[in-house]
Structure formats: C-alpha cells, structure tokens
Design an enzyme around this catalytic site. Structure first.
Site, short mmCIF file in Angstrom:
data_model
loop_
_atom_site.label_atom_id
_atom_site.label_comp_id
_atom_site.label_asym_id
_atom_site.label_seq_id
_atom_site.Cartn_x
_atom_site.Cartn_y
_atom_site.Cartn_z
N LYS A 155 0.81 -1.23 0.00
CA LYS A 155 0.00 0.00 0.00
C LYS A 155 0.84 1.28 0.00
O LYS A 155 0.47 2.28 0.63
CB LYS A 155 -0.96 0.00 1.21
CG LYS A 155 -1.95 -1.15 1.18
CD LYS A 155 -2.87 -1.17 2.36
CE LYS A 155 -2.23 -1.78 3.58
NZ LYS A 155 -3.20 -2.15 4.62
N ASP A 191 -5.80 -6.55 9.94
CA ASP A 191 -7.16 -5.96 9.98
C ASP A 191 -8.25 -6.96 9.59
O ASP A 191 -9.36 -6.93 10.13
CB ASP A 191 -7.26 -4.69 9.11
CG ASP A 191 -6.70 -4.86 7.72
OD1 ASP A 191 -6.21 -5.95 7.38
OD2 ASP A 191 -6.75 -3.87 6.94
C1 GLC Z 1 -2.66 -5.12 2.20
C2 GLC Z 1 -1.88 -5.78 3.35
C3 GLC Z 1 -2.78 -6.70 4.15
C4 GLC Z 1 -4.03 -5.96 4.60
C5 GLC Z 1 -4.73 -5.36 3.39
C6 GLC Z 1 -5.99 -4.57 3.77
O1 GLC Z 1 -3.01 -6.07 1.28
O2 GLC Z 1 -0.78 -6.49 2.83
O3 GLC Z 1 -2.09 -7.21 5.27
O4 GLC Z 1 -4.88 -6.84 5.28
O5 GLC Z 1 -3.85 -4.49 2.71
O6 GLC Z 1 -5.69 -3.50 4.60
#
Ligand code: GLC
Length: 446
Positions: A155, A191
């Site tokens: 991200k 999350d």
């Molecule tokens: C990215 C992260 C993952 C998280 C997702 C949603 O894919 O690698 O760990 O759960 O974003 O926030």
C-alpha cells in the site's frame, strides 16, 4: 461513433470476468491456498495467526491501536461478555508522507506518543497495567499471538528499517522511549483478522473476514490438520485463523492496462489482485485507460496531447462519484473533470468516461466475489452450512454499486446456495478485534 462503440466493446472484453472465469479463479485459488498451507511457493502466503475465534465471553478493558493505511486510530473499549462491546473513545490520526517513507523509528515514535496523549483522555490512564491490541495491516510472519516480523510493506509504505523486524518489539521500544512503561502489547493482528474476530464475538456463523479498502485481503478459520506447515503446539480448538494475504494472488487474467499499472508501481509483480481491486489503485487504473483513449482521440479531442495526463489524476473517490452521477447531462462528471483541469467535455465524452469507470469497478467487485466463493468452498465445499462474511473497507462501504455488484455475482456463481452466505458490513472491526485477541491472550496468560 462506430469506432467508439468498438473501442468500448474491446475494453469491456478485456475487463470481463465471466462465470467460467470465476470457476477458474476458484480452482486456482484452491491450488494456491493448498500450496501456501503446505509452506510451498505460492502467491498466497496463508499466514497462521495463532488465534481462533472468541467465545464471546471474554471481558476487560483494552486499548486498540489500528494501523493499516494513511490514517491510524486508537480505541478505548470494554468487553462486557455476552458478545457485548462498549467503545469508550475513538480517535483518528493522519500520517504524513515522512512517516510512511522515512525512518521506521519516526513512525513508531508517532504511534507511541499518540498512545500517550490518548491514554490521558481515555479514562484508563490510572490503571496499573493497560493491555493493548495492535492491528498492523501488512504481511506479517507471526511467531506468536503478540509477535511477528514484517515480510514486506504494501500500500505504498516504505518506512526504513522495519522489514524483517518484530513490529511488536518496535512498538514496545517506542513506548518506552516515550516514557510509557505500563502498556503491554498483548496481541498483534491483521485488519482482516480483527474484522472476523470482532464480528464472531457475537455471531457464531462468522468464519471469514474481508477488507476492501486502500488494500484488499481476507482471512478465514481453517482446521489445524490442514495447515501442513504448522509446527507449533496444537491449539485448544481444532481451528486457527489464516491470514490469506489475497491481495498478492496472481493467477488472474491481466489486461494491457493492468500490466502498465503494475510496471509503474513501486512493487512490480507483487500484490496483483490488490492492483485490480483496491482503492489505492482503482483510480489509477481508470486513469491509465482513459489517458489511452484521450491519446487515441476517442474522447476529449480538443485536449492537447501533452495535457492528456490530466485525466490520469482521477482518484478512486472520483471514480465512485462519476458512477453515482444520474443526471441527464452528467453535470457531476463535468464538475469532477473541471476539478482536474479539464474544462471542456462533451456529453458523449462524459458518458464514455462513466462507462469505463463502471467496467473497471465491476471487474473489481466480481474478482472479490469469486475470491469469497473460493474461501467459502475451501471451508465448506458443498456449502452445507450458513456463513457470515464480515467485510470492511472504504471501497466495499462507499464505492457506488460495489457491494451490490459483488453480491449479485456471488448469486450468479452459487445459485440457490448463495442464500447461505451473508455478506455484512462490519465497521471498525479491525481495532475491536485486536482488543478481543488481547483478551483471549490475557485469559490464557500469554
Ligand atoms: C494489504 C496488506 C494486508 C491488509 C490489506 C488490507 O493487502 O498487505 O495485510 O490486510 O492491505 O488493509
């Protein structure tokens, strides 16, 4: 005109996900899930999280720190047992670019100093020991309920000196540096895991957690005997939640535009599904397609070639607003274009722009639907039971038509059995869930 029609048809085709494609996605997903669970090379990391779902009886007061995007939040909450949670206080904080891209200690110091300020307001400040659940939404190789090292940033994060380190230790060191010694980090959670745990605290049918926001990912409850790579002690229940990290799934049909986006990204070849689905990329992807249409003179003819990149400034929120515009003249679309410096557009231009956005976001919703079906079929191949899928994230919650596109494709894929699946928006679960895990850890004396 005929040209434009044929061009739109080509775009539709390259972003189409048919039922047959969905069946292929489910098949590939299962192969990748199995490989990941066996510890073999796979685009799905299938990370054991050391926790199963709660009983609903957990109790106590907790602080949760939830970091997963350009904002982070702190929550003070009380678990009351009987599936009831009372949230005392929530505060949101924004991260600046330097926290995301410079030294990791800067990021963790900011988290710690925010905890310090928050404690004063939470009413928990005088408690002797404060238990904290830490939601850290990046791929973590967990080594315990409250420990794990960062595998890679996603991200757009790139803070230095964090990859390969235990993020709980980094947080604890920062807390000490900031003069806080009575806060104990009891749990580390993704999350998706938080979302699943928070929902299942009061809903025992819940066995999948999904995030579709800045990033995308899911987790689910797996039988321990299927987690072939698991070498730890057998947990009390026969299940453990697996963090799939599905954003990295790469067995999908890519268009030439997806390849362009991936090539230009900071992590080419990685997070392929995330780049087709999540809020961080949807706007960029629409921008790439529309820029191509401008350059090929299908739309916005009068725009000089060197200004064609203006159209690539659309953000995911704009794409959503464009699709929400139901006016005959598409005045809302015109406004959005004006905001990015495109002052002249015909109604036909705006119609095509709206259509392209719809095509791309419909594909995103259909990929998510197929991925959810894959996970459910992994848990319960003939879908004999009821399943709640707890979903959070800005794209799922706010993006025009996203959740309804997703539901209707689930129905298309599963037919009558779709009624056994409940896709529910589960807000703020990521933080609450980490607190519940902290409570579980506390009961077990971990
Ligand atoms: C990215 C992260 C993952 C998280 C997702 C949603 O894919 O690698 O760990 O759960 O974003 O926030």
């Amino acid at each position: 005109m005929a040209d434009r029609k044929a061009m739109l048809e080509r775009i539709r085709e390259s972003f189409d996900i048919s039922r047959r494609d969905a069946a292929q996605i489910v098949k590939n997903f299962h192969v990748e899930m199995k490989r990941g669970l066996e510890g073999r090379q796979s685009s799905l990391k299938m990370i054991p999280t050391y926790v199963d779902r709660p009983t609903g009886r957990e109790k106590g007061k907790f602080i949760a720190l939830d970091l997963g995007g350009t904002n982070f939040r702190l929550l003070a909450l009380e678990l009351k047992g009987g599936g009831r949670i009372s949230v005392r206080l929530i505060r949101n904080f924004a991260l600046r670019k330097e926290h995301i891209t410079k030294k990791g200690t800067g990021l963790f110091d900011l988290l710690a100093s925010s905890v310090k300020a928050f404690l004063k307001k939470s009413g928990f400040a005088n408690s002797r020991d404060i238990n904290l659940g830490f939601t850290f939404s990046f791929p973590i190789a967990q080594s315990g309920i409250a420990s794990g090292t960062l595998v890679a940033w996603t991200k757009g994060f790139n803070a230095k000196g964090v990859v390969g380190k235990d993020v709980v230790s980094l947080l604890e060191q920062a807390l000490v540096r900031n003069g806080i010694s009575h806060v104990k980090v009891r749990a580390l959670a993704n999350d998706t895991v938080g979302t699943l745990i928070a929902r299942s605290y009061s809903d025992h049918d819940c066995d999948v957690g999904v995030i579709i926001g800045t990033g995308t990912n899911a987790c689910y409850a797996e039988k321990v005997k299927n987690i072939k790579k698991w070498e730890g002690p057998a947990p009390r229940t026969d299940n453990m939640i697996i963090n799939i990290e599905w954003g990295n799934f790469n067995k999908l049909k890519l268009s030439c535009y997806d390849r362009l986006l991936d090539g230009k990204s900071g992590n080419p070849g990685e997070q392929i599904m995330e780049k087709m689905v999540s809020g961080m990329y949807l706007g960029k992807l629409c921008g790439i397609v529309l820029k191509d249409l401008v350059e090929k003179k299908y739309i916005l003819h009068f725009l000089p070639r060197k200004a064609s990149s203006k159209i690539a400034m659309l953000r995911s929120e704009d794409i959503s607003a464009i699709q929400a515009d139901k006016t005959g003249s598409l005045a809302g679309v015109r406004n959005i274009l004006e905001n990015i410096g495109i002052r002249l557009s015909s109604r036909e231009d705006r119609k095509i722009i709206k259509e392209v956005c719809a095509i791309i976001s419909r594909r995103a919703a259909r990929i998510c639907a197929a991925a959810v079906v894959s996970v459910i079929r992994k848990i319960d191949p003939f879908i004999l039971r009821k399943h709640t899928i707890a979903i959070d994230g800005s794209v799922y919650e706010k993006y025009t038509g996203f959740s309804s596109n997703m539901r209707s494709f689930v129905k298309e894929i599963l037919g009558a059995k779709a009624c056994r699946l409940r896709l529910v928006l589960s807000k703020d679960g990521s933080g609450k869930g980490a607190a519940i895990i902290a409570a579980v850890a506390n009961c077990e004396g971990a």
